[in-house]
Enzyme design. Structure first.
Site, PDB file in Angstrom:
ATOM      1  N   GLU A 114       0.894  -1.196   0.296  1.00 26.43           N
ATOM      2  CA  GLU A 114      -0.195  -0.125  -0.061  1.00 26.43           C
ATOM      3  C   GLU A 114       0.749   1.226  -0.106  1.00 26.43           C
ATOM      4  O   GLU A 114       1.890   1.140   0.398  1.00 26.43           O
ATOM      5  CB  GLU A 114      -0.814   0.013   1.166  1.00 26.43           C
ATOM      6  CG  GLU A 114      -1.566  -1.364   1.502  1.00 26.43           C
ATOM      7  CD  GLU A 114      -2.076  -1.378   3.051  1.00 26.43           C
ATOM      8  OE1 GLU A 114      -2.112  -0.147   3.719  1.00 26.43           O
ATOM      9  OE2 GLU A 114      -2.771  -2.484   3.358  1.00 26.43           O
ATOM     10  N   LYS A 116       2.276   4.818   1.524  1.00 23.03           N
ATOM     11  CA  LYS A 116       2.141   5.214   3.073  1.00 23.03           C
ATOM     12  C   LYS A 116       1.990   6.492   2.643  1.00 23.03           C
ATOM     13  O   LYS A 116       2.569   7.540   2.601  1.00 23.03           O
ATOM     14  CB  LYS A 116       3.700   5.050   3.424  1.00 23.03           C
ATOM     15  CG  LYS A 116       3.649   5.478   5.060  1.00 23.03           C
ATOM     16  CD  LYS A 116       4.768   4.875   5.660  1.00 23.03           C
ATOM     17  CE  LYS A 116       4.914   5.391   7.136  1.00 23.03           C
ATOM     18  NZ  LYS A 116       4.846   6.726   7.426  1.00 23.03           N
ATOM     19  N   TYR A 223      -8.224   7.804   3.820  1.00 22.85           N
ATOM     20  CA  TYR A 223      -8.234   6.677   3.322  1.00 22.85           C
ATOM     21  C   TYR A 223      -8.101   5.432   4.392  1.00 22.85           C
ATOM     22  O   TYR A 223      -7.304   5.594   5.524  1.00 22.85           O
ATOM     23  CB  TYR A 223      -6.663   6.510   2.455  1.00 22.85           C
ATOM     24  CG  TYR A 223      -6.907   6.858   0.615  1.00 22.85           C
ATOM     25  CD1 TYR A 223      -8.183   6.275   0.266  1.00 22.85           C
ATOM     26  CD2 TYR A 223      -5.862   7.470   0.361  1.00 22.85           C
ATOM     27  CE1 TYR A 223      -8.228   6.662  -1.182  1.00 22.85           C
ATOM     28  CE2 TYR A 223      -5.967   7.745  -1.048  1.00 22.85           C
ATOM     29  CZ  TYR A 223      -7.178   7.285  -1.801  1.00 22.85           C
ATOM     30  OH  TYR A 223      -7.106   7.634  -2.982  1.00 22.85           O
ATOM     31  N   LYS A 313      10.627   3.404   3.010  1.00 26.62           N
ATOM     32  CA  LYS A 313      10.652   4.683   2.719  1.00 26.62           C
ATOM     33  C   LYS A 313      11.187   5.443   1.556  1.00 26.62           C
ATOM     34  O   LYS A 313      12.050   4.429   0.958  1.00 26.62           O
ATOM     35  CB  LYS A 313      11.151   5.562   4.046  1.00 26.62           C
ATOM     36  CG  LYS A 313      10.537   4.997   5.405  1.00 26.62           C
ATOM     37  CD  LYS A 313       9.076   5.830   5.491  1.00 26.62           C
ATOM     38  CE  LYS A 313       9.169   7.196   6.119  1.00 26.62           C
ATOM     39  NZ  LYS A 313       9.554   7.642   7.386  1.00 26.62           N
ATOM     40  N   CYS A 413      21.001  46.282 -10.209  1.00 23.62           N
ATOM     41  CA  CYS A 413      20.909  44.913 -10.998  1.00 23.62           C
ATOM     42  C   CYS A 413      22.495  44.461 -10.956  1.00 23.62           C
ATOM     43  O   CYS A 413      23.336  45.186 -11.364  1.00 23.62           O
ATOM     44  CB  CYS A 413      20.264  45.046 -12.307  1.00 23.62           C
ATOM     45  SG  CYS A 413      20.621  43.697 -13.366  1.00 23.62           S
ATOM     46  N   CYS A 416      23.451  44.657 -14.898  1.00 29.46           N
ATOM     47  CA  CYS A 416      23.720  45.972 -15.727  1.00 29.46           C
ATOM     48  C   CYS A 416      23.747  47.203 -14.761  1.00 29.46           C
ATOM     49  O   CYS A 416      23.995  48.242 -15.414  1.00 29.46           O
ATOM     50  CB  CYS A 416      22.675  45.859 -16.719  1.00 29.46           C
ATOM     51  SG  CYS A 416      21.130  46.324 -16.027  1.00 29.46           S
ATOM     52  N   CYS A 431      14.614  44.357 -12.663  1.00 26.91           N
ATOM     53  CA  CYS A 431      15.609  45.400 -13.117  1.00 26.91           C
ATOM     54  C   CYS A 431      15.081  46.258 -14.051  1.00 26.91           C
ATOM     55  O   CYS A 431      14.248  45.623 -14.980  1.00 26.91           O
ATOM     56  CB  CYS A 431      16.576  44.440 -13.718  1.00 26.91           C
ATOM     57  SG  CYS A 431      17.711  45.287 -14.711  1.00 26.91           S
TER      58      CYS A 431
HETATM   59  S1  IVH Z   1      -0.600   0.577   9.065  1.00 27.67           S
HETATM   60  C1  IVH Z   1      -0.034  -1.684  12.544  1.00 27.67           C
HETATM   61  N1  IVH Z   1      -0.651   1.575   6.533  1.00 27.67           N
HETATM   62  O1  IVH Z   1       2.441   5.454   8.832  1.00 27.67           O
HETATM   63  C2  IVH Z   1       0.104  -0.839  11.444  1.00 27.67           C
HETATM   64  N2  IVH Z   1       0.100   3.094   8.253  1.00 27.67           N
HETATM   65  O2  IVH Z   1       4.608   4.689  10.732  1.00 27.67           O
HETATM   66  C3  IVH Z   1      -0.220   0.464  11.648  1.00 27.67           C
HETATM   67  N3  IVH Z   1       0.521   5.392   7.358  1.00 27.67           N
HETATM   68  O3  IVH Z   1       0.849   5.928  12.072  1.00 27.67           O
HETATM   69  C4  IVH Z   1      -0.079   1.310  10.507  1.00 27.67           C
HETATM   70  N4  IVH Z   1      -0.016   4.878   5.516  1.00 27.67           N
HETATM   71  O4  IVH Z   1      -0.029   7.337   9.981  1.00 27.67           O
HETATM   72  C5  IVH Z   1      -0.345   1.745   7.768  1.00 27.67           C
HETATM   73  N5  IVH Z   1      -1.205   2.331   4.341  1.00 27.67           N
HETATM   74  C6  IVH Z   1      -0.747   2.332   5.639  1.00 27.67           C
HETATM   75  C7  IVH Z   1      -0.349   3.718   5.951  1.00 27.67           C
HETATM   76  C8  IVH Z   1       0.211   3.977   7.396  1.00 27.67           C
HETATM   77  C9  IVH Z   1       0.393   6.141   6.215  1.00 27.67           C
HETATM   78  C10 IVH Z   1       1.190   5.887   8.308  1.00 27.67           C
HETATM   79  C11 IVH Z   1       0.229   6.022   9.965  1.00 27.67           C
HETATM   80  C12 IVH Z   1       0.875   5.227  11.041  1.00 27.67           C
HETATM   81  C13 IVH Z   1       2.538   5.561  10.503  1.00 27.67           C
HETATM   82  C14 IVH Z   1       3.280   4.304  10.746  1.00 27.67           C
END
Ligand code: IVH
Length: 693
Positions: A114, A116, A223, A313, A413, A416, A431
């Protein structure tokens, strides 16, 4: 209406409004015009006002927010809200997969992958299918009750669709889409309010409002990606849960996928990474979650994070570095743009040493000084920018005062020596040297030769610099007098100046071939179109689309040059400011001379009769294209619509007849919806074009 009839009408309106809102905000597939939605909402509002006995905090009328409550009450999370371990390298991902394979004994475990999202984690509690409370993550064990604010977020369902368990906690991310963030900041700047630092802070700050009417004005979305407390049985896998949540009315990212093996995870990471800059919201990585719940239980947790999931990340888009000096650039229109020269820093996957400060206001707002530690941000291909100064790290002198004074834009400037001035109400300082200024001359030439203007292949910035520097070219028409000998000589001089001494016969031949090619390219550019010429002249505020409109309206250059401001204001899309700029440009003797010189040098452009009333199926209609199209570029789509008589405009207003919204359309689409305009998707556009092909 009897009490029963009223109750039934209220229930019916609420259901229809919830459906429409779900289609609009969650499925992104609206099915009724906004005007109809508004009418229903108004009727419901009136009925509820007349019959307070039917009040419901989850009614669609309650999404507008209400006045300040005292503070946010603490909420204990029945199931703790965890965080995730991070992986930064491919090896760390491989280790994660290997660990799971070993401990579960499954040689090919499946993962839900998914995006993040870079927002704020939230837990939403539903009882009997109705929203009862929403809370922030807090320290993971206890968060804050921000229900009133969450109710204003349209993609959070207040009533679940279909059969829902008695108790259901859904977790996910509240985020601010980029388009909304930009719009918010543009407006904040206009009003003199403090802009948001980034969409993440925007989301967090919006949820911390004690007055939920303010939150309701903020562009937020949600989401879903996990569960908290749930009564009753659950599916066996996380991916099935996400599907189930979609069915209950939650938005789940369309980018979620099920993948297998380290290679599968890494392919997903690269694929999402490649789309990162085009997504309508910020993400800072991807998350892999072991899909089977029995396997998740077997892996368990360490401290605050599950061992069955990891966040992979992306390279940071923000980084800290120090300011070596503050410089300015002078652009084509004389705009003086301040920027910082910094200690090299790795950000967004590349090393950078320069970041823009945009303008004097921004410099003042940020108060950037030499020696400061700053945060720079680089997203995609955009120029890195300075986000903020870390005040505590400002270098101080012996008496504890800042070592360097606040930065002031130069009054003259650097190229110039002409005065730098700032017109009242303008953010940009300029300028005043005009074409006397070599910096402006260079930029004017670069613009003139650029691909979308006259398109002289091979005449890049480097050669323009040298041509101006060594005095081969003063105005644009001089380009057309350059000979192969001139260019070879210039190249030699610039090589010498750079300390390069390529005295071989071969180098001489290479230089000659280069010069011949460039002369040929310049020669080929003698024949162009009026609209390209008008754009190439670099008249302030005359971009490609205005150039096109002018070319169409006047048909030829002479009547345009003769037109006064009044006549120019008659041109569609040309307002008083642009009309004044155009008239001013053609009134300047040196501009008229430059045009005469171009003609004398053999430059010519296609001219035709003015076209005022096009015919065709879209005659008299103003169309706006927004978002990305898959089948063709927006330019091409615009040209084809124009060929059918449409006027293509860049901004949505009440006068817009039709908006074509492609992939990831943002604020223009939102505005079109707000105004109740006709909206087509790409399929509708293609069908229409095909019908008239
Ligand atoms: S799962 C037990 N899924 O990342 C798992 N977190 O460092 C709990 N986050 O506090 C989180 N997208 O704010 C999960 N697809 C995603 C996410 C997600 C963003 C953020 C969330 C969480 C942090 C974890």
């Amino acid at each position: 209406m009897s009490g029963r009839e009223t109750a039934a009408r209220i229930a019916d309106l609420r259901r229809r409004l919830d459906d429409a809102s779900h289609r609009y905000h969650v499925l992104d597939d609206p099915d009724i015009p906004d005007a109809e939605y508004d009418a229903m909402l108004r009727e419901l509002d009136e009925l509820e006002a007349a019959h307070p006995e039917f009040a419901d905090p989850n009614s669609p009328t309650q999404r507008v927010g209400f006045a300040a409550s005292g503070r946010f009450e603490p909420v204990a999370h029945a199931v703790p809200m965890l965080s995730l371990a991070n992986a930064f390298t491919d090896e760390e991902v491989a280790d994660f997969v290997a660990r799971i394979e070993k401990e579960t004994g499954d040689a090919a475990p499946r993962f839900s992958a998914e995006p993040k999202l870079d927002g704020l984690a939230i837990s939403l509690r539903y009882e009997g299918g109705a929203f009862v409370r929403g809370a922030t993550r807090g320290d993971g064990a206890t968060g804050e009750d921000v229900s009133a604010n969450l109710r204003t977020i349209k993609s959070i369902p207040l009533k679940l669709r279909g059969a829902a368990p008695e108790v259901l906690e859904v977790r996910g991310e509240v985020y601010m889409p980029r388009a909304g963030f930009e719009q918010y900041n543009a407006r904040a700047r206009e009003l003199g309010d403090k802009p948001l630092a980034n969409p993440r802070n925007g989301a967090a700050g919006s949820l911390r409002q004690l007055d939920s009417r303010i939150t309701a004005q903020r562009p937020l979305a949600f989401y879903a990606y996990a569960l908290g407390e749930v009564s009753g049985a659950l599916p066996a896998t996380h991916s099935e849960v996400l599907r189930w949540l979609r069915g209950l009315g939650f938005a789940v990212s369309p980018l979620v996928d099920v993948v297998e093996g380290t290679d599968g995870l890494l392919a997903y990471y690269r694929n999402v990474g490649a789309q990162r800059d085009e997504l309508p919201y910020d993400i800072d990585g991807v998350v892999y979650k072991l899909d089977r719940f029995d396997q998740q239980r077997a892996m368990g947790f360490v401290s605050r994070a599950p061992r069955w999931a990891i966040a992979h990340k992306f390279p940071a888009q923000e980084a800290a570095t120090t300011v070596e000096s503050i410089e300015v650039n002078v652009g084509r229109t004389g705009a003086v743009t301040p920027w910082v020269l910094m200690a090299p820093v790795h950000v967004g996957g590349v090393n950078v040493t320069r970041a823009t400060l945009h303008n004097a206001d921004q410099v003042a707002r940020l108060d950037v000084r030499k020696g400061d530690t700053i945060i720079v941000r680089r997203a995609g291909d955009v120029i890195p920018e300075v986000v903020r100064v870390i005040g505590e790290r400002r270098p101080l002198d012996a008496s504890g005062q800042p070592l360097h004074a606040p930065y002031q834009l130069p009054t003259h400037c650097p190229d110039c020596g002409s005065a730098v001035e700032r017109e009242a109400g303008e953010v940009v300082a300029r300028c005043t040297g005009g074409l006397v200024c070599p910096a402006q001359r260079k930029q004017a030439l670069i613009h003139f030769a650029s691909r979308r203007a006259i398109d002289i292949e091979g005449l890049g910035e480097r050669f323009v610099d040298a041509l101006v520097e060594f005095g081969y070219v003063h105005g644009i028409a001089d380009l057309y007098r350059l000979t192969v000998e001139d260019l070879v000589e210039m190249k030699q001089r610039s090589d010498e100046a750079a300390g390069v001494v390529p005295e071989t016969v071969k180098a001489g031949k290479v230089a000659t071939r280069w010069a011949e090619n460039l002369v040929a390219a310049i020669d080929a550019s003698r024949s162009t179109t009026l609209e390209r010429l008008l754009f190439a002249l670099g008249i302030r505020d005359v971009g490609e689309s205005t150039a096109k409109v002018l070319a169409r309206h006047f048909g030829a250059l002479a009547p345009l040059m003769a037109a006064d401001e009044e006549a120019l204001k008659d041109v569609p899309d040309v307002g008083p400011v642009v009309a004044a700029r155009i008239a001013h440009f053609f009134a300047e003797p040196h501009n008229r001379e430059a045009i005469a010189a171009l003609q004398a040098a053999g430059m010519h452009w296609s001219e035709g009769a003015p076209q005022r009333a096009a015919d065709g199926p879209l005659a008299g209609k103003t169309v706006v294209l927004t978002g990305g199209l898959a089948a063709m570029s927006r330019d091409e789509a615009g040209a084809r619509l124009e060929a059918l008589g449409a006027k293509v405009s860049g901004s949505v207003s009440r006068k817009t007849s039709l908006v074509v919204a492609g992939e990831a359309a943002g604020s223009k689409l939102a505005k079109a919806r707000e105004l109740g305009l006709e909206i087509w998707d790409e399929a509708a556009l293609l069908a229409f074009l095909a019908a008239y092909a």
